[in-house]
Design an enzyme around this catalytic site. Sequence first.
Site, PDB file in Angstrom:
ATOM      1  N   HIS A   4       0.855  -1.183   0.000  1.00 30.14           N
ATOM      2  CA  HIS A   4       0.000   0.000   0.000  1.00 30.14           C
ATOM      3  C   HIS A   4       0.891   1.233   0.000  1.00 30.14           C
ATOM      4  O   HIS A   4       1.964   1.236   0.609  1.00 30.14           O
ATOM      5  CB  HIS A   4      -0.894  -0.003   1.252  1.00 30.14           C
ATOM      6  CG  HIS A   4      -1.405   1.356   1.620  1.00 30.14           C
ATOM      7  ND1 HIS A   4      -0.817   2.125   2.614  1.00 30.14           N
ATOM      8  CD2 HIS A   4      -2.417   2.097   1.127  1.00 30.14           C
ATOM      9  CE1 HIS A   4      -1.472   3.269   2.712  1.00 30.14           C
ATOM     10  NE2 HIS A   4      -2.437   3.287   1.828  1.00 30.14           N
ATOM     11  N   HIS A  46      12.851  -1.721   3.915  1.00 36.60           N
ATOM     12  CA  HIS A  46      13.170  -0.670   4.895  1.00 36.60           C
ATOM     13  C   HIS A  46      14.426   0.118   4.514  1.00 36.60           C
ATOM     14  O   HIS A  46      14.518   1.308   4.837  1.00 36.60           O
ATOM     15  CB  HIS A  46      13.284  -1.277   6.293  1.00 36.60           C
ATOM     16  CG  HIS A  46      11.950  -1.447   6.949  1.00 36.60           C
ATOM     17  ND1 HIS A  46      11.319  -0.419   7.612  1.00 36.60           N
ATOM     18  CD2 HIS A  46      11.104  -2.501   7.005  1.00 36.60           C
ATOM     19  CE1 HIS A  46      10.144  -0.835   8.065  1.00 36.60           C
ATOM     20  NE2 HIS A  46       9.987  -2.101   7.709  1.00 36.60           N
TER      21      HIS A  46
END
Length: 307
Positions: free
Chosen positions: A113, A152
Amino acid sequence: MPHTDHNTPDVIPVRDYLLDLQDRICDALQALEADTAFHEDSWVRDEGGGGRSRVLEDGAVFEKAGINFSHVHGGKLPASATAHRPELAGRSFEALGVSLVIHPRNPYVPTSHANVRFFIAEKAGEEPVWWFGGGFDLTPYYGFEEDAVHWHQTARAACEPFGDDLYARLKRWCDDYFYLKHRDEPRGIGGLFFDDYNAPGFADSFALMRSIGDHYIPAYLPIVEKRKAIPYGERERDFQLYRRGRYVEFNLVYDRGTLFGLQTGGRTESILMSLPPLVKWRYDWQPEAGSAEAALYTTFLKPREWV
């Protein structure tokens, strides 16, 4: 006429950037789908504004991918928007953004998302109230350590030009936000989330939003390409559909964008395009101890430092 002061909020360059971002993300995803194309739907909102929804359904890689641009405006905000921000009462508003959710077919490819958005509320004789928000987050069904690290690392790279502590702050914000309180579990492995962001001024805030938008495809596409051909069976598919239920619960109970859209009379089809095409709920289901499914809960659905 666009404002000349680079720190005066200006909707026009934000709109231009968002339309281009939608194009680039759609092009990148479309390149993986030989036989299925995005369907585009341009719409107008009765109360003001409109948008451009693009949805790809039943593809070989993406079971459903929705990338939505909207730019809506109105003379008055709903009570839900002004309850915590009384200074917005009586102001006209503009809200624009790109929001997307990708539900892959293969259970080894995570759902992802992202959204980036800008909001401004104005009143004659007063300074405008404005902010940026958004981020991106990843929801694996079967976790891979290297994928989480890559995701990340890319998120950190998006934040690096804006201060050493920003990634840690937006990562923590993401972990806190994408949390299902009624389940007592995170939605996924997180990423970045920010809202009400305007402290450095318009130019720097806009630059951060662009950086996060621009880093989404480099964060997600390598993971898709690496995992999309892994063989899977009914067990993995079943678990994927069960875990998608968590996604639905979050979007309908907690997601601010969904609630804002529905409460401002937004276009329901576009707002709910984030929901997966197939999903399962079971009563009190638990994964088998030591299984790959259990590893999602014990290893990946725990906020941790990935980089």
